[in-house]
Design a protein around this motif. Structure first.
Motif, PDB file in Angstrom:
ATOM      1  N   GLU A   1      -3.967   2.657   9.676  1.00  0.00           N
ATOM      2  CA  GLU A   1      -4.727   3.423   8.693  1.00  0.00           C
ATOM      3  C   GLU A   1      -4.163   4.833   8.532  1.00  0.00           C
ATOM      4  OE1 GLU A   1      -8.698   3.949  10.044  1.00  0.00           O
ATOM      5  OE2 GLU A   1      -8.078   4.921  11.903  1.00  0.00           O
ATOM      6  N   ASP A   2      -4.514   5.429   7.421  1.00  0.00           N
ATOM      7  CA  ASP A   2      -4.129   6.794   7.120  1.00  0.00           C
ATOM      8  C   ASP A   2      -5.115   7.721   7.820  1.00  0.00           C
ATOM      9  OD1 ASP A   2      -3.392   8.542   3.999  1.00  0.00           O
ATOM     10  OD2 ASP A   2      -3.618   9.257   6.046  1.00  0.00           O
ATOM     11  N   ARG A   3      -4.705   8.246   8.984  1.00  0.00           N
ATOM     12  CA  ARG A   3      -5.645   9.049   9.762  1.00  0.00           C
ATOM     13  C   ARG A   3      -5.710  10.499   9.297  1.00  0.00           C
ATOM     14  NH1 ARG A   3      -7.575   7.757  14.759  1.00  0.00           N
ATOM     15  NH2 ARG A   3      -7.114   9.739  15.729  1.00  0.00           N
ATOM     16  N   PHE A   4      -4.582  10.997   8.840  1.00  0.00           N
ATOM     17  CA  PHE A   4      -4.533  12.440   8.584  1.00  0.00           C
ATOM     18  C   PHE A   4      -4.186  12.786   7.144  1.00  0.00           C
ATOM     19  CE2 PHE A   4      -5.191  13.368  12.907  1.00  0.00           C
ATOM     20  CZ  PHE A   4      -4.469  12.464  13.667  1.00  0.00           C
ATOM     21  N   GLY A   5      -4.204  11.804   6.250  1.00  0.00           N
ATOM     22  CA  GLY A   5      -3.814  12.107   4.881  1.00  0.00           C
ATOM     23  C   GLY A   5      -4.793  13.037   4.192  1.00  0.00           C
ATOM     24  N   SER A   6      -6.069  12.694   4.232  1.00  0.00           N
ATOM     25  CA  SER A   6      -7.033  13.527   3.511  1.00  0.00           C
ATOM     26  C   SER A   6      -8.085  14.125   4.434  1.00  0.00           C
ATOM     27  CB  SER A   6      -7.734  12.697   2.432  1.00  0.00           C
ATOM     28  OG  SER A   6      -8.370  11.591   3.044  1.00  0.00           O
ATOM     29  N   THR A   7      -8.081  13.697   5.695  1.00  0.00           N
ATOM     30  CA  THR A   7      -9.134  14.188   6.590  1.00  0.00           C
ATOM     31  C   THR A   7      -8.970  15.663   6.918  1.00  0.00           C
ATOM     32  OG1 THR A   7      -7.816  13.312   8.412  1.00  0.00           O
ATOM     33  CG2 THR A   7      -9.674  11.983   7.663  1.00  0.00           C
TER      34      THR A   7
ATOM     35  N   ALA B   1       0.841  -1.198   0.000  1.00  0.00           N
ATOM     36  CA  ALA B   1       0.000   0.000   0.000  1.00  0.00           C
ATOM     37  C   ALA B   1       0.878   1.250   0.000  1.00  0.00           C
ATOM     38  CB  ALA B   1      -0.920   0.011   1.208  1.00  0.00           C
ATOM     39  N   VAL B   2       2.043   1.143   0.576  1.00  0.00           N
ATOM     40  CA  VAL B   2       2.950   2.288   0.621  1.00  0.00           C
ATOM     41  C   VAL B   2       3.543   2.543  -0.744  1.00  0.00           C
ATOM     42  CG1 VAL B   2       5.086   3.160   1.631  1.00  0.00           C
ATOM     43  CG2 VAL B   2       3.480   1.881   3.046  1.00  0.00           C
ATOM     44  N   TRP B   3       4.004   1.462  -1.393  1.00  0.00           N
ATOM     45  CA  TRP B   3       4.683   1.667  -2.676  1.00  0.00           C
ATOM     46  C   TRP B   3       3.689   2.179  -3.733  1.00  0.00           C
ATOM     47  CZ3 TRP B   3       7.834   0.902   0.770  1.00  0.00           C
ATOM     48  CH2 TRP B   3       8.116  -0.322   1.388  1.00  0.00           C
ATOM     49  N   PHE B   4       2.460   1.651  -3.693  1.00  0.00           N
ATOM     50  CA  PHE B   4       1.538   2.003  -4.772  1.00  0.00           C
ATOM     51  C   PHE B   4       0.658   3.208  -4.442  1.00  0.00           C
ATOM     52  CE2 PHE B   4       2.854  -1.219  -7.428  1.00  0.00           C
ATOM     53  CZ  PHE B   4       2.901  -2.445  -6.790  1.00  0.00           C
ATOM     54  N   ASP B   5       0.598   3.568  -3.206  1.00  0.00           N
ATOM     55  CA  ASP B   5      -0.207   4.740  -2.848  1.00  0.00           C
ATOM     56  C   ASP B   5       0.681   5.695  -2.076  1.00  0.00           C
ATOM     57  OD1 ASP B   5      -3.345   5.305  -1.015  1.00  0.00           O
ATOM     58  OD2 ASP B   5      -2.158   6.525  -2.392  1.00  0.00           O
ATOM     59  N   ARG B   6       0.674   5.646  -0.793  1.00  0.00           N
ATOM     60  CA  ARG B   6       1.576   6.462   0.007  1.00  0.00           C
ATOM     61  C   ARG B   6       1.623   5.889   1.409  1.00  0.00           C
ATOM     62  NH1 ARG B   6      -1.864  12.017   0.970  1.00  0.00           N
ATOM     63  NH2 ARG B   6      -3.759  11.046   1.709  1.00  0.00           N
ATOM     64  N   LEU B   7       2.619   6.366   2.153  1.00  0.00           N
ATOM     65  CA  LEU B   7       2.730   5.979   3.546  1.00  0.00           C
ATOM     66  C   LEU B   7       1.503   6.513   4.283  1.00  0.00           C
ATOM     67  CD1 LEU B   7       5.212   4.569   4.847  1.00  0.00           C
ATOM     68  CD2 LEU B   7       5.827   6.780   5.778  1.00  0.00           C
ATOM     69  N   PRO B   8       0.877   5.708   5.141  1.00  0.00           N
ATOM     70  CA  PRO B   8      -0.254   6.248   5.899  1.00  0.00           C
ATOM     71  C   PRO B   8       0.209   7.438   6.724  1.00  0.00           C
ATOM     72  CG  PRO B   8       0.017   3.889   6.304  1.00  0.00           C
ATOM     73  CD  PRO B   8       1.187   4.319   5.499  1.00  0.00           C
TER      74      PRO B   8
ATOM     75  N   PRO C   1      -1.127  13.352  15.604  1.00  0.00           N
ATOM     76  CA  PRO C   1       0.115  13.213  14.845  1.00  0.00           C
ATOM     77  C   PRO C   1       1.321  13.636  15.674  1.00  0.00           C
ATOM     78  CG  PRO C   1      -1.190  15.059  14.027  1.00  0.00           C
ATOM     79  CD  PRO C   1      -2.023  14.391  15.052  1.00  0.00           C
ATOM     80  N   GLY C   2       2.285  12.749  15.806  1.00  0.00           N
ATOM     81  CA  GLY C   2       3.516  13.085  16.509  1.00  0.00           C
ATOM     82  C   GLY C   2       3.337  13.218  18.007  1.00  0.00           C
ATOM     83  N   GLN C   3       4.235  14.022  18.596  1.00  0.00           N
ATOM     84  CA  GLN C   3       4.195  14.221  20.049  1.00  0.00           C
ATOM     85  C   GLN C   3       3.081  15.192  20.420  1.00  0.00           C
ATOM     86  OE1 GLN C   3       8.199  15.433  21.064  1.00  0.00           O
ATOM     87  NE2 GLN C   3       8.747  13.320  21.530  1.00  0.00           N
ATOM     88  N   VAL C   4       2.681  15.104  21.681  1.00  0.00           N
ATOM     89  CA  VAL C   4       1.559  15.925  22.141  1.00  0.00           C
ATOM     90  C   VAL C   4       1.917  16.567  23.460  1.00  0.00           C
ATOM     91  CG1 VAL C   4      -0.123  14.412  21.009  1.00  0.00           C
ATOM     92  CG2 VAL C   4       0.473  14.006  23.389  1.00  0.00           C
ATOM     93  N   ARG C   5       1.153  17.582  23.818  1.00  0.00           N
ATOM     94  CA  ARG C   5       1.203  18.120  25.171  1.00  0.00           C
ATOM     95  C   ARG C   5      -0.033  17.610  25.891  1.00  0.00           C
ATOM     96  NH1 ARG C   5       5.556  21.284  24.720  1.00  0.00           N
ATOM     97  NH2 ARG C   5       5.777  22.599  22.875  1.00  0.00           N
ATOM     98  N   LEU C   6       0.020  17.694  27.213  1.00  0.00           N
ATOM     99  CA  LEU C   6      -1.093  17.172  28.015  1.00  0.00           C
ATOM    100  C   LEU C   6      -1.676  18.276  28.872  1.00  0.00           C
ATOM    101  CD1 LEU C   6       0.438  13.769  29.176  1.00  0.00           C
ATOM    102  CD2 LEU C   6      -1.316  14.122  27.454  1.00  0.00           C
ATOM    103  N   LEU C   7      -2.999  18.304  28.919  1.00  0.00           N
ATOM    104  CA  LEU C   7      -3.704  19.221  29.809  1.00  0.00           C
ATOM    105  C   LEU C   7      -4.685  18.378  30.603  1.00  0.00           C
ATOM    106  CD1 LEU C   7      -4.436  22.214  30.594  1.00  0.00           C
ATOM    107  CD2 LEU C   7      -6.269  22.017  28.924  1.00  0.00           C
ATOM    108  N   ASP C   8      -4.395  18.203  31.885  1.00  0.00           N
ATOM    109  CA  ASP C   8      -5.246  17.306  32.682  1.00  0.00           C
ATOM    110  C   ASP C   8      -5.429  15.963  31.986  1.00  0.00           C
ATOM    111  OD1 ASP C   8      -7.673  19.511  34.363  1.00  0.00           O
ATOM    112  OD2 ASP C   8      -5.521  19.180  34.581  1.00  0.00           O
TER     113      ASP C   8
END
Lengths: 433, 926
Positions: free
Chosen positions: B709-715, B372-379, B739-746
């Motif tokens: 799954e690709d969570r943020f590609g087109s959403t 799926a990566v080679w023919f489409d893209r990395l999720p 996506p990536g690292q996050v900060r936390l609030l409570d």
């Protein structure tokens, strides 16, 4: 030897790995106050007023009371847009006429204070008309309204006020003295963003002596209210509220209507028992009446039949709705009860449409002293335990509104009666810190 | 005909058959004519009883006419034998034994105490030509007779010997064994039938030997009775009948892959029906599966030995693949005698190396795992995000420029961003191509590096291939990619090559030595760029390996060299961060190991350490320790570790798993002489080892290298589609799996990112700056008190969108507000809110400025407020936490830090030098 050492190392290491605590990455639960309420039913810094009116007959006012004073912005949305907004400084009490916000129309409005606690009230006075509709300081996903009728000569309108920028979808269930009243056009209703939608309830439910409505907001929020109008023009408005298992009414009606009727509604799926306690000038009258509310039913209890002429309390073993409805040939009035007691109360608008009868009820077991502040004056009132006392607030030339503070928990409300028309109103409690 | 000169061989005229052996001869019928000819040729003279087996009514008549008893099947034959018959002589109806053939078989049977003996088969039309002397097979049952085409019989195979199978044309078998086996499987072609018969005999404890003094001429007519595809079908059936479940678990799929590869290759070589034949073979086996399983039950019922007895007579690797390689060579040569032909000649050896085709299959598995990566893209999820454009801007930002994560920072971006941008620069700026190229290269290089590492540790061939596959696609990688930690893939590749360089023999020439150091520094740089703390892995490995006695001063020196190389690549980043900060900062990962993986791993490690061979202990011990330490690090979230140490844990566990699996499977081939208890424990270890390979199948099936799954590609396309003229505004993400690292609030995760595609440049968060703290305060007040108009306040941060990936308490803060509106987006899994207040990132009196990725441009203005944390590198002005810049020039750029830029040049130069050094060694090899 190496084999043994390696084995021991792997066992110990593996045990450590296995025993490492698993982090709890689950999100904190999304807590909601039962039943799905945003904010509390006490004074805050925003008030949602489901009705205000400006036309040739009536120019209602937004009456405000804020502890310590604040700036206020009143915004009236209509048809998806902000139709008008004004800003004022409110020292402690104040009012703004609807026509200064929107020249013409019958809409809801949002009153925002820069500080609190504060509350607001919509008041209207005209020839043969006295109307007050309390503004909500909290939102709910489940609302109850009851008490209106569609008998000949009476017009009943449901108002759904959506002040927010997204559309809301609500589900409405109707009950009358005949039982459940299914109506497909009300099962799912869309209320566009920043607008008020009204429904003439006489058309689908004619000749009903009493109607009760349960409004749920699965999507978005609305503030519902009932608008009862007589052919001769008096208007009564009362705002919906979430169900509660305890309701206080510091008065039972007014002179023009006499003791009103208590309208109880049970929207649950189980029967609920209720008990009414009276608070008169002479003291508590326990067990005035009791009964069972069947599921999905509405009950009307004439207070004159119970001998209640002052304040009373309704207690149920499950959340229900409770409303006080006043009726006469020329007047209609209605109000929802207050589900809580407090030592401090905001009373916006009292005295603005004429002499007002303030009622202070002490459902407790100890006497209290209440201080009523209005205009430039402050007066003390003794409220013995288990009683409801009246206090007359004269009409104010300007800056109508007041504050009540007591040495113990009380309930405050007021009525205004010009001999033709009547309006009921409840004060707004300030949460005890 | 004179007999051949074997001291054990005698003629029938000199020695009469011993009375201990009474033989009944049976002609296996194929056609009535062949049977008639066989009886006329007196093929079965000399036997105490004569029978014809099988065939139709005509065959029965021929048998009757010839005075021979006809029976319908071999089981029927066993039932009619006289009580004195001790052996059965099975003869094809197109076989013509020499007069002394039976006697030779009988003599050998008595002398060897063999249960099954076979004759030497000669071509009847050319009796001097050898047709078959039995032989060996590979594990798939494909025969390798060692005969070449048209080989003359010059007594070169005239030795009585034990073989994997004997030719089925003439077989003498003990009666009781025959009864237990039920005879040859007549559904199979002759050669496959003979192999199956012999395997079942051996499985029943029998000895199988070829007796070249017994000569049989073969007319070869039976070879044409069944179509060619029945050969492959029969081989599958034979495997199912004889092998244990554990062996079948890998033999069948591997045989399928080999058959597919063979069919595809032969199709390309001009045999268009090859794939069709394969399909027919599969369907035939499915159709006859019931009968095959019944035959299996029968064979297993008389089983006396395990699969190891079969393995003793089997060749390593695949005969079919070797034959394919040879045919391919000839095919190429026939078409091109030039460079290709000489290349093929030079490389002929490696076609036939065991493990080569297993390696090809492993690479195919890697390709399928990422299809799926080679023919489409990395999720687009986790840390596998889009690369910003152009790469030169990213590199300039890394080298002392602006870190755009959150509200901006002077702290350099994560080094993996720069490393990826370098590749993006080389491939011409295409971010999508960059990501899949790095993913593919990481997996392939990781696989090859792990194989090389295992080879230097003494594990080669199929076990090394399996181990390497388990390293790049096994449980550790599955655990990491499930969390979206894509950077571990290139880090594993770098660490593998670094470790391989440590233990490989030190080359002789100085150029090769320079090249080795260059490769190690480069590998260290790659590993460190993606998972910075992985530079310490080789040092740890050197320490562990030296515990097992492989002490050499070169080991720690080279480890330090590799680590130093890695740190050089990190120079700009290390200038800003301290090791302590790196160890604790960021959201720690956690390897949530499935219980069955943990159990299988424990069995593999403990079992193989306790009862494994002494030779395998260093490899398995080293791999086990690396895996345990890696797992420990990857699960240390609750004991204070940050992101980097836990990421290292996954890398270490992956490499350790490769070493363990490779060592365990290599150990399995040395089970000879193992006692019952040891064999039982090792079987359990083998089973557990196969279980550890199951995550490989899961990743291969996923097609996205386990990244989910690709969570943020087109959403998030709506942020661009609905953007204002100045471009997309910021997005506030709240909820799980951001996506990536996050900060936390409570405990509620959140982060701010630029609108448009989510970019890798913003995946990692820098230390909080003034803007981050201001937003945290605002969000805290929204949580505690609520706001009627949060939009007005978010506008000051340039936030136009709020994306809730899951319900949180913050959702309530936006549900009933006057200036934030829920967007009813179709086909979007997230709850999206739009801020109705104008929220440009860069606000100027006239028109908002546009974000360029690392700076701002717009119409000249006296001052422009940037929703970025104030810093003197923007300019001296500020508006609370936000920066205010002089906009007269029409652009706002973050001033460069010259020290960091110099360090970036040093990093780039050191990697370039390492690359050049590695190239030097290539020249040395030529």
């Amino acid at each position: 030897m190496k084999r043994i050492a390696l084995t021991v190392l792997m066992v110990v290491g593996g045990t450590f790995v296995a025993l490492f605590p698993v982090p709890d990455r689950s999100l904190p639960p999304v807590t909601t106050q039962a039943p799905d309420v945003i904010g509390s039913d006490t004074a805050r810094t925003v008030a949602y007023c489901p009705w205000a009116r400006s036309d040739a007959i009536l120019d209602s006012t937004f009456s405000m009371a804020v502890l310590g004073g604040a700036d206020v912005e009143i915004m009236v949305p209509r048809a998806g847009q902000v139709a008008g907004s004004v800003r004022r400084a409110v020292p402690d009490v104040g009012s703004v006429v609807m026509s200064s916000v929107v020249p013409f129309g019958s809409e809801g409005g949002v009153v925002e204070f820069t500080a609190g606690p504060a509350s607001a009230l919509s008041l209207g006075a005209g020839p043969g008309i006295l109307a007050s509709a309390d503004c909500r300081t909290s939102l709910s996903k489940v609302w109850l309204l009851a008490g209106g009728s569609t008998l000949p000569g009476e017009l009943l309108e449901l108002r759904l006020f959506n002040p927010f920028p997204q559309d809301a979808k609500v589900t409405i269930r109707v009950t009358s003295e005949n039982g459940a009243e299914p109506e497909s056009t009300l099962e799912t209703v869309s209320v566009p963003a920043r607008s008020t939608r009204t429904f003439d309830l006489a058309r689908p439910f004619p000749q009903r002596g009493v109607l009760a409505l349960s409004i749920t907001d699965p999507d978005g929020f609305v503030i519902p209210a009932l608008n009862q109008a007589l052919d001769n023009g008096d208007v009564a408005l009362w705002t919906a509220g979430p169900p509660a298992d305890q309701w206080f009414f510091p008065y039972a009606g007014s002179g023009s209507t006499g003791p009103g009727s208590l309208v109880l509604v049970n929207d649950g799926v189980e029967p609920t028992s209720f008990l009414v306690t009276g608070y008169t000038a002479a003291g508590t009258v326990p067990d005035v009446t009791d009964g069972i509310l069947q599921p999905r039913s509405v009950v009307v209890v004439p207070l004159a039949d119970l001998g209640i002429t002052d304040g009373f309390e309704v207690a149920a073993d499950a959340p229900i709705g409770a409303f006080l409805i006043g009726r006469s040939d020329t007047a209609r009035a209605g109000t929802r009860g207050v589900p809580t007691v407090a030592t401090r109360w905001l009373v916006p608008g009292v005295g603005s449409v004429g002499l007002a009868n303030l009622a202070i009820m002490n459902p407790g077991t100890e006497s209290v002293t209440a201080t009523v502040a209005y205009g430039e004056r402050q007066e003390k009132v003794a409220v013995p335990a288990g009683t409801s006392v009246a206090f007359v607030v004269p009409a104010a030339s300007s800056g109508a509104g007041g504050f009540v503070s007591a040495t113990g928990p009380v309930v405050v409300g007021w009525t205004v009666d010009d001999g033709v028309a009547v309006a009921f109103s409840m004060a707004t409690p300030i949460a005890d810190e | 005909m004179p007999l051949h000169n074997d001291v054990h061989m005698t003629s029938s005229a000199e020695v009469a058959p011993t009375t201990r052996v009474t033989v009944a001869a049976a002609v296996i019928a194929s056609t009535a004519n062949d049977v008639r000819n066989a009886l006329a040729a007196r093929a079965v003279e000399g036997a105490a009883a004569r029978y014809v087996v099988g065939g139709d009514a005509e065959v029965e008549k021929v048998a009757g006419d010839g005075g021979v008893v006809w029976v319908r099947s071999v089981p029927d034959l066993v039932g009619v034998l006289g009580p004195d018959v001790t052996h059965l002589w099975l003869l094809h109806d197109d076989a013509r034994p020499r007069p002394d053939a039976l006697n030779a078989l009988v003599a050998a049977t008595e002398r060897l105490d063999a249960s099954m003996v076979g004759s030497k088969i000669l071509d009847a039309s050319h009796p001097e030509m050898l047709e078959s002397v039995g032989g060996a097979t590979d594990v798939y049952g494909v025969p390798d007779t060692a005969l070449v085409s048209d080989e003359m019989d010059q007594e070169q195979y005239d030795v009585v010997r034990d073989v994997a199978y004997v030719p089925g044309e003439s077989v003498l078998i003990r009666r009781d064994l025959m009864r237990g086996l039920g005879g040859p499987d007549l559904t199979m072609p002759p050669v496959v039938r003979a192999i199956d018969f012999a395997q079942r005999a051996r499985l029943a404890g029998g000895r199988v030997a070829v007796v070249p003094s017994s000569e049989v001429l073969h007319i070869r007519s039976c070879a044409q009775q069944l179509p060619g595809w029945r050969r492959v079908a029969g081989q599958w059936r034979a495997q199912i009948k004889v092998y244990g479940g554990l062996t079948l678990a890998w033999v069948i799929p591997f045989f399928l892959l080999i058959a597919v590869v063979d069919s595809v290759a032969r199709t390309l070589m001009g045999r268009p029906g090859a794939l069709f034949d394969l399909a027919r073979a599969i369907l035939w086996n499915l159709k006859h599966l019931g009968g095959t399983l019944k035959a299996r039950r029968r064979a297993r019922a008389v089983r006396q030995v395990g699969d190891e007895e079969l393995f003793r007579y089997q060749l390593r690797g695949s005969v079919a693949m070797r034959r394919l390689g040879s045919d391919l060579t000839d095919w190429f040569r026939a078409r091109d005698e030039g460079a290709v032909g000489s290349f093929i000649d030079r490389r002929r050896g490696f076609w036939q190396e065991s493990g080569f085709f297993t390696g090809v299959l492993s690479l195919v598995a890697i390709f399928v795992a990422g299809r799926a990566v080679w023919f489409d893209r990395l999720p687009v999820s986790g840390f596998a995000l889009t690369m910003p454009d152009p790469p030169a801007a990213t590199l300039a930002a890394y080298a002392g420029g602006f870190n755009p994560s959150g509200f901006g920072s002077a702290q350099p971006m994560h080094p993996s961003v720069a490393a990826t941008a370098v590749v993006q620069f080389v491939v011409g700026g295409d971010g999508r191509r960059t990501m899949w190229l790095i993913s593919l290269a990481a997996l392939v290089a990781g696989y090859l590096g792990l194989r090389r590492l295992l080879a230097t540790l003494g594990v080669d061939g199929i076990p090394a291939a399996i181990g390497a596959l388990a390293g790049v696609l096994g449980p550790a990688v599955a655990g990491g990619t499930r969390l979206g930690v894509w950077p571990i893939l290139p880090a594993i590749a770098g660490v593998a090559w670094l470790m391989a360089g440590l233990v490989a023999p030190w080359p002789a020439g100085w150029r090769s030595r320079i090249g080795r150091v260059g490769v190690m520094v480069l590998a260290g740089g790659v590993a460190a760029s993606y998972v910075p703390l992985s530079v310490v892995i080789p040092i740890g490995f050197a320490g562990v390996w030296s515990v097992f006695g492989y002490r050499s001063l070169r080991l720690p020196i080279l480890a330090v060299v590799g680590a130093t190389g890695g740190m050089l690549a990190l120079a700009p980043w290390l200038w800003w961060v301290s090791i302590g900060t790196v160890a604790r900062a960021g959201n720690a990962l956690f390897w949530d190991v499935d219980w069955w993986v943990a159990l299988a791993g424990a069995i593999v490690l403990l079992g193989s350490v306790i009862v494994g061979s002494r030779d395998s202990l260093p490899v398995i011990g080293t791999g086990g320790l690396l895996t345990i330490v890696g797992a420990w690090l990857a699960r240390s979230a609750e004991v204070g570790s940050g992101y980097e140490p836990t990421a290292v844990g996954f890398v270490l566990a992956a490499v350790g798993t490769a070493i363990v699996i490779g060592g365990v499977f290599d150990m399995m081939s040395g089970l000879d002489g193992a006692n019952v208890v040891r064999r039982g424990i090792l079987r359990l270890v083998q089973l557990a080892g196969v279980a550890l390979l199951l995550p490989v199948l899961v990743i291969v099936a996923s097609g996205t290298v386990g990244l989910g799954e690709d969570r943020f590609g087109s959403t998030l396309d709506f942020t661009t589609a609905r953007s204002e003229p100045h471009g997309p505004d910021r997005v506030l993400f709240v909820g799980e799996d951001l996506p990536g690292q996050v900060r936390l609030l409570d405990e509620i995760p959140y982060k701010v990112m630029s609108g448009g595609p989510v970019r890798m440049a913003e995946a990692w968060l820098a230390r909080p700056t003034s803007g981050d703290r201001a937003l945290e305060a605002l969000l805290g007040s929204l949580l505690d008190e609520g706001r009627l108009r949060p939009g007005a306040e978010l506008a000051g941060f340039g936030i136009r969108w709020v994306v809730m990936t899951s319900p949180t308490r913050l959702s309530e803060a936006f549900d009933a507000t006057l200036d934030v509106k829920r967007l009813p987006l179709l086909d979007n899994p997230f709850a999206v809110y739009e801020n109705l207040e104008s929220a440009p990132r860069a606000d100027s009196p006239d028109r908002p400025w546009s974000w360029t990725g690392f700076g701002y441009v717009g119409d000249p203005a006296e001052s422009v407020r940037l929703a970025e944390s104030s810093s003197t590198r923007w300019g001296p002005g500020s508006d609370g936490w936000a920066a205010v810049v002089d906009g007269e020039g029409g652009s706002a750029d973050f001033a460069i830090d010259p020290t960091v830029r110099l360090l970036a040049w040093i990093a780039l130069g050191s990697m370039a030098a390492a690359l050049a050094a590695a190239a030097v060694s290539l020249g040395a090899r030529r």
